[in-house]
Design a protein around this motif. Structure first.
Motif, short mmCIF file in Angstrom:
data_model
loop_
_atom_site.label_atom_id
_atom_site.label_comp_id
_atom_site.label_asym_id
_atom_site.label_seq_id
_atom_site.Cartn_x
_atom_site.Cartn_y
_atom_site.Cartn_z
N LEU A 110 -25.47 -23.03 -48.59
CA LEU A 110 -25.09 -20.89 -47.92
C LEU A 110 -24.56 -21.25 -46.53
O LEU A 110 -23.83 -21.19 -46.05
CB LEU A 110 -25.66 -20.40 -48.79
N ILE A 111 -25.86 -22.12 -45.76
CA ILE A 111 -25.79 -21.08 -44.17
C ILE A 111 -24.38 -22.35 -43.74
O ILE A 111 -23.65 -22.15 -42.33
CB ILE A 111 -26.76 -22.19 -43.76
N GLU A 130 -21.50 -20.97 -44.69
CA GLU A 130 -20.97 -20.16 -43.64
C GLU A 130 -20.22 -20.38 -43.02
O GLU A 130 -19.44 -19.90 -42.57
CB GLU A 130 -22.49 -18.60 -43.36
N VAL A 131 -21.36 -21.18 -41.48
CA VAL A 131 -20.62 -21.73 -40.31
C VAL A 131 -19.38 -22.12 -40.48
O VAL A 131 -17.97 -22.04 -39.69
CB VAL A 131 -21.98 -22.72 -40.07
N LEU A 159 -16.60 -19.43 -41.13
CA LEU A 159 -16.88 -19.28 -40.16
C LEU A 159 -16.00 -19.73 -38.58
O LEU A 159 -14.81 -19.24 -38.35
CB LEU A 159 -17.74 -18.71 -39.44
N ARG A 188 -12.02 -20.12 -40.41
CA ARG A 188 -11.66 -18.41 -39.90
C ARG A 188 -11.19 -18.26 -38.44
O ARG A 188 -9.87 -17.11 -38.22
CB ARG A 188 -12.11 -16.97 -40.16
N LYS A 189 -11.64 -18.56 -37.43
CA LYS A 189 -11.22 -18.52 -35.85
C LYS A 189 -10.06 -19.35 -35.74
O LYS A 189 -9.52 -19.38 -35.08
CB LYS A 189 -13.01 -19.43 -35.15
N ILE A 203 -7.30 -17.75 -37.35
CA ILE A 203 -6.24 -16.60 -36.04
C ILE A 203 -5.81 -17.12 -35.25
O ILE A 203 -5.06 -16.55 -34.39
CB ILE A 203 -7.44 -15.04 -36.09
N GLU A 204 -6.64 -17.83 -34.29
CA GLU A 204 -5.94 -18.34 -33.16
C GLU A 204 -4.75 -19.30 -33.43
O GLU A 204 -4.01 -19.10 -32.29
CB GLU A 204 -7.01 -19.40 -32.43
N LEU A 246 -2.31 -16.74 -33.68
CA LEU A 246 -2.14 -15.93 -32.50
C LEU A 246 -1.10 -16.51 -31.03
O LEU A 246 -0.77 -16.72 -30.59
CB LEU A 246 -3.14 -15.56 -31.74
N THR A 247 -1.81 -18.16 -31.66
CA THR A 247 -1.32 -19.28 -30.17
C THR A 247 0.59 -19.01 -31.13
O THR A 247 1.67 -18.78 -30.02
CB THR A 247 -1.12 -20.42 -31.29
N VAL A 296 1.95 -15.43 -29.58
CA VAL A 296 2.59 -14.70 -28.51
C VAL A 296 3.07 -15.42 -27.58
O VAL A 296 3.57 -15.59 -27.01
CB VAL A 296 0.92 -15.57 -27.57
#
Lengths: 61, 260
Positions: free
Chosen positions: A29-30, A33-34, A37, A40-41, A44-45, A48-49, A52
Motif C-alpha cells: 500500500l505504501i 501510494e507513492v 502520487l 498524479r504529479k 498534472i505537469e 500544464l506544460t 502553458v
C-alpha cells in the motif's frame, strides 16, 4: 532475538501467513501510494506544460 | 528614533512575522517541495530502525508467540488513522473560519493517507484476530468504530469529488469531516466504555506501559516513521492539488516554464 536461521525467521513460529500478510500488504500500500502520487504529479505537469505552451504561443502571435 | 528603521522594515520582514504568509498556495508550494524529501528520508530511517528493533531485538511474546509482531504495524497505523482524521477536521475548521484556500487543499491532501492507515489497522487487526481470537472480524465496539472511521474517510473523499467547485467541495466535505470527528474519542475510549473482545490500551499517557521496553521502542519508532511518512505524502499530494487548482494562475505558468 536470535532466530538461528533464515527459515526460522521466515516461519515466524508458525504465524508466517499472518505476520508477513500484515507487513506485505502494508508495504504494498505504501509503494502504491507513492507510485500514485508520482503519476498524479507527472499527469498534472504534462497537462500544464501543454496548456502553458499553447497560451505562450497565443501570447506571442 | 527608531522610526526610520521601522519604516525601512520592508515587505520581506513583515512576511517573516506573518503566520498567514505560508497560507498562500504560491508560497507554500516551493516550501512543501523542499521539505517533503527530508520527511521521506526520516520516515525510511525510522521504519527501518523499527523493523530492526521489532524483528531482531524484541523478544517472543510468552502468550502469543511470534504473531504479536503484527503490533509494530497495527498500533502505529491505528494511531495514525485517528490522528490524521483529526488533522483533516482541523484543516477543514481552519478553512471554514478563515476562508483560506490552502486549508481545504491540506485537508484534502491528508485524507487518502489517513484512509490508507485506517485500512492497514483493520487489515492487520484481522490477521492478528484470526490466530489470537479465532475470528477475522467481530462486531465489537473498537472494530466497528474503526470501520466507521474508514467510511468517514471514504465519505469525505467521495463528497469532495462529487462537487465540482473545489471551494464549495471544501466547505461541504469539511463539515462532514468536522461532524465525524466525534467518532475519534469513541474509537479511543471504546475499550473502556464497552465490553470489547479487543484488549484495552497497552500504552497510555497516564499509566506505565504494560509491555516490554524493546516492544514499546519498536512500536514508537514505527509510529514516528508513519508520522513522517504521512507528512511527506501530504506535502507531495498538496503540491499536486495546488497545481491542479491554480492551473490558470500566472505563477503556475511561470513555474511550468522554469521547469523546462
Amino acid at each position: 532475538m536470535n532466530w538461528g536461521s533464515w527459515d526460522n525467521f521466515l516461519a515466524m513460529g508458525g504465524y508466517a501467513f499472518y505476520v508477513w500478510g500484515s507487513y506485505g500488504v502494508t508495504l504494498a500500500l505504501i509503494v502504491a501510494e507513492v507510485a500514485l502520487l508520482r503519476a498524479r504529479k507527472r499527469s498534472i505537469e504534462t497537462t500544464l506544460t501543454r496548456t502553458v505552451s499553447a497560451r505562450g504561443e497565443r501570447g506571442r502571435a | 528614533m527608531n522610526t526610520t528603521s521601522e519604516m525601512r522594515m520592508g515587505a520581506a520582514d513583515r512576511r517573516r512575522y506573518n503566520l498567514f504568509w505560508f497560507s498562500s498556495p504560491q508560497t507554500f508550494f516551493p516550501l512543501a517541495g523542499r521539505l517533503a524529501p527530508w520527511f521521506a528520508i526520516a520516515a525510511a530511517v525510522l521504519c527501518v530502525a523499527a523493523l530492526y528493533v521489532g524483528f531482531l531485538k524484541a523478544p517472543t511474546d510468552a502468550q502469543q508467540g511470534e504473531s504479536y509482531r503484527i503490533i509494530f504495524i497495527h498500533v502505529p497505523a491505528a494511531w495514525m488513522s485517528m490522528f490524521l482524521y483529526v488533522i483533516v477536521a482541523f484543516w477543514s475548521a481552519i478553512g471554514l473560519i478563515f476562508n483560506t484556500r490552502l486549508s481545504g487543499m491540506m485537508a484534502n491532501a491528508v485524507a487518502p493517507t489517513g484512509a490508507m492507515f485506517t485500512f492497514v489497522a483493520l487489515w492487520t487487526g484481522a490477521l492478528w484476530g484470526k490466530p489470537t481470537w479465532g475470528a477475522w472480524w467481530v462486531w465489537d465496539a473498537r472494530l466497528t468504530s474503526e470501520l466507521i472511521l474508514l467510511f468517514l474517510y471514504f465519505g469525505y473523499m467521495a463528497l469532495h469529488a462529487a462537487i465540482e467547485d473545489p471551494r464549495r467541495a471544501d466547505k461541504a466535505a469539511g463539515i462532514l469531516a468536522m461532524v465525524g470527528v466525534v467518532n475519534v474519542p469513541i474509537i479511543y475510549f471504546s475499550v473502556k466504555w464497552w465490553n470489547t473482545l479487543h484488549q484495552g490500551a497497552s500504552v497510555s499517557l497516564t499509566r506505565a506501559p504494560t509491555m516490554a521496553a524493546t516492544m514499546l521502542i519498536g512500536m514508537l519508532l514505527m509510529a514516528l516513521g508513519f508520522w513522517m511518512y504521512s507528512i511527506a505524502t501530504t506535502l507531495w499530494r498538496a503540491r499536486c492539488i495546488v497545481l491542479e487548482r491554480e492551473r490558470n494562475s500566472d505563477w503556475v505558468a511561470d513555474y511550468v516554464r522554469d521547469q523546462r
